[in-house]
Scaffold this motif. Structure first.
Motif, PDB file in Angstrom:
ATOM      1  N   HIS A 115     -17.584  25.489   7.524  1.00 13.13           N
ATOM      2  CA  HIS A 115     -18.441  26.447   6.810  1.00 13.13           C
ATOM      3  C   HIS A 115     -17.546  26.746   5.563  1.00 13.13           C
ATOM      4  O   HIS A 115     -16.229  26.817   5.390  1.00 13.13           O
ATOM      5  CB  HIS A 115     -18.605  27.556   7.480  1.00 13.13           C
ATOM      6  CG  HIS A 115     -19.327  27.631   8.775  1.00 13.13           C
ATOM      7  ND1 HIS A 115     -20.798  27.423   8.567  1.00 13.13           N
ATOM      8  CD2 HIS A 115     -19.162  27.523   9.939  1.00 13.13           C
ATOM      9  CE1 HIS A 115     -21.319  27.349  10.033  1.00 13.13           C
ATOM     10  NE2 HIS A 115     -20.127  27.339  10.505  1.00 13.13           N
ATOM     11  N   PRO A 116     -18.148  27.104   4.496  1.00 16.86           N
ATOM     12  CA  PRO A 116     -17.591  27.679   3.378  1.00 16.86           C
ATOM     13  C   PRO A 116     -16.915  29.065   3.713  1.00 16.86           C
ATOM     14  O   PRO A 116     -17.564  30.068   4.241  1.00 16.86           O
ATOM     15  CB  PRO A 116     -18.775  27.907   2.220  1.00 16.86           C
ATOM     16  CG  PRO A 116     -19.716  27.119   2.711  1.00 16.86           C
ATOM     17  CD  PRO A 116     -19.643  27.037   4.282  1.00 16.86           C
ATOM     18  N   ARG A 117     -15.707  29.431   3.443  1.00 13.64           N
ATOM     19  CA  ARG A 117     -14.833  30.568   3.872  1.00 13.64           C
ATOM     20  C   ARG A 117     -13.729  30.855   2.958  1.00 13.64           C
ATOM     21  O   ARG A 117     -12.961  31.592   3.723  1.00 13.64           O
ATOM     22  CB  ARG A 117     -14.743  30.612   5.497  1.00 13.64           C
ATOM     23  CG  ARG A 117     -13.696  29.436   5.841  1.00 13.64           C
ATOM     24  CD  ARG A 117     -13.122  29.699   7.303  1.00 13.64           C
ATOM     25  NE  ARG A 117     -14.263  29.459   8.322  1.00 13.64           N
ATOM     26  CZ  ARG A 117     -14.258  28.351   8.912  1.00 13.64           C
ATOM     27  NH1 ARG A 117     -13.406  27.236   8.831  1.00 13.64           N
ATOM     28  NH2 ARG A 117     -15.128  28.189   9.766  1.00 13.64           N
ATOM     29  N   ILE A 118     -13.586  30.249   2.110  1.00 17.04           N
ATOM     30  CA  ILE A 118     -12.281  30.192   1.217  1.00 17.04           C
ATOM     31  C   ILE A 118     -12.727  30.861  -0.051  1.00 17.04           C
ATOM     32  O   ILE A 118     -13.482  30.480  -0.853  1.00 17.04           O
ATOM     33  CB  ILE A 118     -11.674  28.781   0.954  1.00 17.04           C
ATOM     34  CG1 ILE A 118     -11.645  28.124   2.297  1.00 17.04           C
ATOM     35  CG2 ILE A 118     -10.477  28.810   0.062  1.00 17.04           C
ATOM     36  CD1 ILE A 118     -11.514  26.480   2.150  1.00 17.04           C
ATOM     37  N   VAL A 119     -11.738  31.911  -0.273  1.00 15.10           N
ATOM     38  CA  VAL A 119     -11.816  32.581  -1.398  1.00 15.10           C
ATOM     39  C   VAL A 119     -10.703  31.893  -2.485  1.00 15.10           C
ATOM     40  O   VAL A 119      -9.729  31.713  -2.207  1.00 15.10           O
ATOM     41  CB  VAL A 119     -11.643  34.072  -1.462  1.00 15.10           C
ATOM     42  CG1 VAL A 119     -12.693  34.743  -0.571  1.00 15.10           C
ATOM     43  CG2 VAL A 119     -10.365  34.452  -0.825  1.00 15.10           C
ATOM     44  N   HIS A 120     -11.237  31.933  -3.678  1.00 10.54           N
ATOM     45  CA  HIS A 120     -10.516  31.438  -5.016  1.00 10.54           C
ATOM     46  C   HIS A 120     -10.411  32.338  -6.011  1.00 10.54           C
ATOM     47  O   HIS A 120     -11.134  33.351  -6.108  1.00 10.54           O
ATOM     48  CB  HIS A 120     -11.252  30.120  -5.450  1.00 10.54           C
ATOM     49  CG  HIS A 120     -11.212  29.327  -4.739  1.00 10.54           C
ATOM     50  ND1 HIS A 120     -10.159  28.161  -4.412  1.00 10.54           N
ATOM     51  CD2 HIS A 120     -11.991  28.674  -3.586  1.00 10.54           C
ATOM     52  CE1 HIS A 120     -10.614  27.280  -3.534  1.00 10.54           C
ATOM     53  NE2 HIS A 120     -11.646  27.500  -2.917  1.00 10.54           N
ATOM     54  N   ALA A 121      -9.433  32.386  -7.028  1.00 10.58           N
ATOM     55  CA  ALA A 121      -9.369  33.247  -7.961  1.00 10.58           C
ATOM     56  C   ALA A 121      -9.137  32.257  -9.304  1.00 10.58           C
ATOM     57  O   ALA A 121      -8.376  31.087  -9.357  1.00 10.58           O
ATOM     58  CB  ALA A 121      -8.137  33.995  -7.878  1.00 10.58           C
ATOM     59  N   GLY A 122      -9.694  32.526 -10.408  1.00  5.94           N
ATOM     60  CA  GLY A 122      -9.673  31.606 -11.509  1.00  5.94           C
ATOM     61  C   GLY A 122     -10.161  30.169 -11.317  1.00  5.94           C
ATOM     62  O   GLY A 122      -9.701  29.378 -12.012  1.00  5.94           O
ATOM     63  N   GLY A 123     -11.181  30.000 -10.421  1.00  8.17           N
ATOM     64  CA  GLY A 123     -11.528  28.552 -10.094  1.00  8.17           C
ATOM     65  C   GLY A 123     -10.600  27.891  -9.280  1.00  8.17           C
ATOM     66  O   GLY A 123     -10.570  27.736  -8.110  1.00  8.17           O
ATOM     67  N   ASP A 124      -9.656  27.286  -9.936  1.00  7.56           N
ATOM     68  CA  ASP A 124      -8.497  26.685  -9.258  1.00  7.56           C
ATOM     69  C   ASP A 124      -7.113  27.305  -9.552  1.00  7.56           C
ATOM     70  O   ASP A 124      -6.216  26.391  -9.562  1.00  7.56           O
ATOM     71  CB  ASP A 124      -8.563  25.106  -9.811  1.00  7.56           C
ATOM     72  CG  ASP A 124      -8.464  24.971 -11.161  1.00  7.56           C
ATOM     73  OD1 ASP A 124      -8.389  26.052 -11.870  1.00  7.56           O
ATOM     74  OD2 ASP A 124      -8.569  23.625 -11.633  1.00  7.56           O
ATOM     75  N   ALA A 125      -6.870  28.323  -9.880  1.00 10.77           N
ATOM     76  CA  ALA A 125      -5.732  28.931 -10.098  1.00 10.77           C
ATOM     77  C   ALA A 125      -5.493  30.347  -9.287  1.00 10.77           C
ATOM     78  O   ALA A 125      -4.726  31.213  -9.704  1.00 10.77           O
ATOM     79  CB  ALA A 125      -5.787  29.505 -11.577  1.00 10.77           C
ATOM     80  N   THR A 126      -5.819  29.954  -7.909  1.00 11.29           N
ATOM     81  CA  THR A 126      -5.405  31.175  -7.002  1.00 11.29           C
ATOM     82  C   THR A 126      -3.902  31.477  -6.466  1.00 11.29           C
ATOM     83  O   THR A 126      -3.632  32.655  -6.666  1.00 11.29           O
ATOM     84  CB  THR A 126      -6.197  30.790  -5.712  1.00 11.29           C
ATOM     85  OG1 THR A 126      -7.296  30.213  -5.765  1.00 11.29           O
ATOM     86  CG2 THR A 126      -6.174  31.825  -4.708  1.00 11.29           C
ATOM     87  N   GLY A 127      -3.211  30.386  -6.552  1.00  6.88           N
ATOM     88  CA  GLY A 127      -1.792  30.550  -6.405  1.00  6.88           C
ATOM     89  C   GLY A 127      -1.202  31.606  -7.745  1.00  6.88           C
ATOM     90  O   GLY A 127      -0.432  32.485  -7.438  1.00  6.88           O
ATOM     91  N   ALA A 128      -1.514  31.204  -8.772  1.00  7.92           N
ATOM     92  CA  ALA A 128      -0.871  31.839 -10.097  1.00  7.92           C
ATOM     93  C   ALA A 128      -1.576  33.324 -10.102  1.00  7.92           C
ATOM     94  O   ALA A 128      -0.667  34.252 -10.444  1.00  7.92           O
ATOM     95  CB  ALA A 128      -1.498  31.186 -11.210  1.00  7.92           C
TER      96      ALA A 128
END
Length: 507
Positions: A115-128
């Protein structure tokens, strides 16, 4: 209590902040600048927020399935039960995870998640985004930070960890402590091709090995399937395939279904091997086709990837881009219990340096940032508790170690080691190749001088870990997860049709 945290990714900074908030005197030691390392480069997100048809139980089942059944169910239970609290904590510390127009957290799906269960930040800049928030939080406290300091060894007294030895430039230093938390990351630079930044040379695991701590599962090295095949290593997030991108051979055929019914969304080890085999058969890289997503969506959802691919001459909204696997994540490491305790009193390990048991033989996508946050917080909480010895699992039967050493075809260099590991201890392994690699590695180790410079210390750490990794891979004669022995009677890449036992009493 004086606490030294070695490493400044999500695991180390979470542990440091929680230890500080519990009243301990905390010093963070980091090899580069505060916040350097793998966390800041993470494009993927943090798993652990569930929609109406999803649950902790299903997240746990997916984790165990991806881990080829070798994950520790109790560790997985802790991961999923603590996950939402740690994500909420990151939000409170200022991480602006992406949201829908209605204000809900936007959930993404990656390979092997049901299922979709993953949160992201800045699209593809979660770690930053996570790194920036945690670094700011640390800077806003009285936590002492020691930058540009290489861990050379642990200080032991009475069988317990009582500090660390450091190399800062050319100067040696000793930093005493009542407890040490290792959060030094993995060892991607064992291999010629890796997504990891330059500092990931296994320093924490090597120091723990020299101190006598138990280490396990080093044979389980995850290779990320999709790295841009031209120029310096640049990761193309698994979330791109989660959004619908496909893998194509040179005839334009979606070949990933030949290896697994989930195709491009199969577990990472399966997809990586499928790409490697296909690329070898056609003597050219395979291609990732994201053109169906369109330029506007690609730029909005994956701004970092969009920018870098275009800088390298690709318009991935119009044409598929060439991709190849690369070493990405180490599932094994220093053995810990559910609170980060190792087999050495006073020594904790969290994040990729640790072997918590969560990942089994293959890490489920976006569980690594979650693991760092969950177990970093738990280790800090355990600082106040009496030390509890941890029980060790029975290791796999030992393989036959080579009885001699080879005169290496070339003198030892880091490059020679990385090429040897890539060829013989990489995606596809054989007993003969592993034994040959181990003989060469032992020959290099027997002739090497004592390290003096930072680079020489890193080389010594890589050589120690290469020997341990090759030995572990030689000992495990059956293929499982990321450890694939082409000379063994390999179990199928297809998932088990059996039902995984429930590991949560309530969901």
């Amino acid at each position: 209590m004086k606490v030294v945290v070695v490493g400044s990714g999500i695991a180390g900074l979470t542990a440091a902040l929680h230890a500080h908030e519990r009243g301990h005197a905390v010093t963070v030691v980091t090899k580069g600048r505060l916040g350097d390392g793998c966390t800041g480069l993470a494009q993927g997100g943090v798993a652990g927020i569930y929609g109406p048809d999803d649950s902790m139980q299903q997240h746990a089942d997916d984790t165990i399935e991806a881990g080829a059944g070798l994950s520790d169910p109790e560790a997985v239970r802790v991961l999923v039960e603590d996950g939402a609290s740690r994500i909420a904590e990151l939000i409170a510390r200022g991480v602006a995870f992406d949201r829908t127009p209605s204000g809900r957290l936007q959930l993404g799906r990656e390979a092997a998640h049901s299922h979709p269960r993953i949160v992201h930040a800045g699209g593809d800049a979660t770690g930053a985004a996570i790194t920036a928030a945690l670094v700011a939080a640390v800077r806003d406290t009285s936590i002492t930070v020691v930058e540009h300091a290489l861990l050379t060894d642990l200080i032991l007294a009475g069988g317990a960890a009582r500090g660390v030895r450091l190399l800062i430039g050319t100067a040696h230093a000793a930093l005493p402590a009542d407890a040490v938390i290792l959060a030094t990351g993995g060892a991607g630079h064992l291999y010629a091709h890796t997504t990891n930044p330059a500092g990931t040379t296994g320093d924490g695991i090597a120091a723990a090995l020299r101190a006598g701590a138990a280490v396990a599962d080093l044979e389980f090295v995850q290779f990320h399937p999709t790295i841009l095949a031209t120029g310096p290593a640049f990761l193309i997030s698994e979330a791109v395939r989660g959004e619908g991108a496909t893998l194509l051979d040179d005839a334009g055929r979606r070949f990933a279904f030949d290896s697994h019914p989930d195709g491009e969304l199969a577990p990472r080890d399966v997809v990586s091997r499928a790409i490697a085999r296909q690329a070898a058969s056609q003597d050219a890289p395979v291609r990732l086709d994201a053109t169906m997503l369109g330029a506007e969506r690609l730029a909005a959802r994956f701004p970092t990837i969009d920018r870098v691919t275009r800088e390298r001459g690709f318009d991935w909204s119009r044409d598929p881009i060439p991709v190849t696997p690369a070493a990405h994540y180490l599932m094994g490491g220093v053995v810990t219990d559910l609170d980060g305790r190792t087999t050495i009193p006073g020594l904790f390990a969290v994040g990729e340096v640790a072997r918590t048991g969560v990942h089994g033989a293959n890490r489920l996508a976006s569980n690594s940032l979650l693991e760092g946050a969950v177990f970093g917080a738990r280790a800090a909480s355990a600082l106040d508790l009496p030390w509890r010895a941890i029980a060790l699992e029975t290791p796999p039967p030992a393989g036959r170690a080579p009885e001699d050493v080879d005169t290496a075809p070339t003198a030892f260099t880091r490059t020679a080691l990385q090429e040897l590991m890539w060829a013989e201890v990489g995606l596809l392994r054989t007993g003969d190749g592993l034994a040959r690699a181990l003989r060469i590695l032992q020959g290099w180790a027997a002739s090497g001088p004592a390290p003096t410079t930072p680079a020489e210390h890193e080389d010594a750490n890589l050589l120690l870990l290469a020997r341990a990794t090759a030995s572990a891979a030689l000992a495990r004669t059956a293929s499982v997860g990321a450890h694939h022995r082409v000379d063994a009677v390999a179990r199928e890449d297809l998932p088990s049709t059996g039902t995984l036992p429930p590991i949560l009493e309530t969901v």
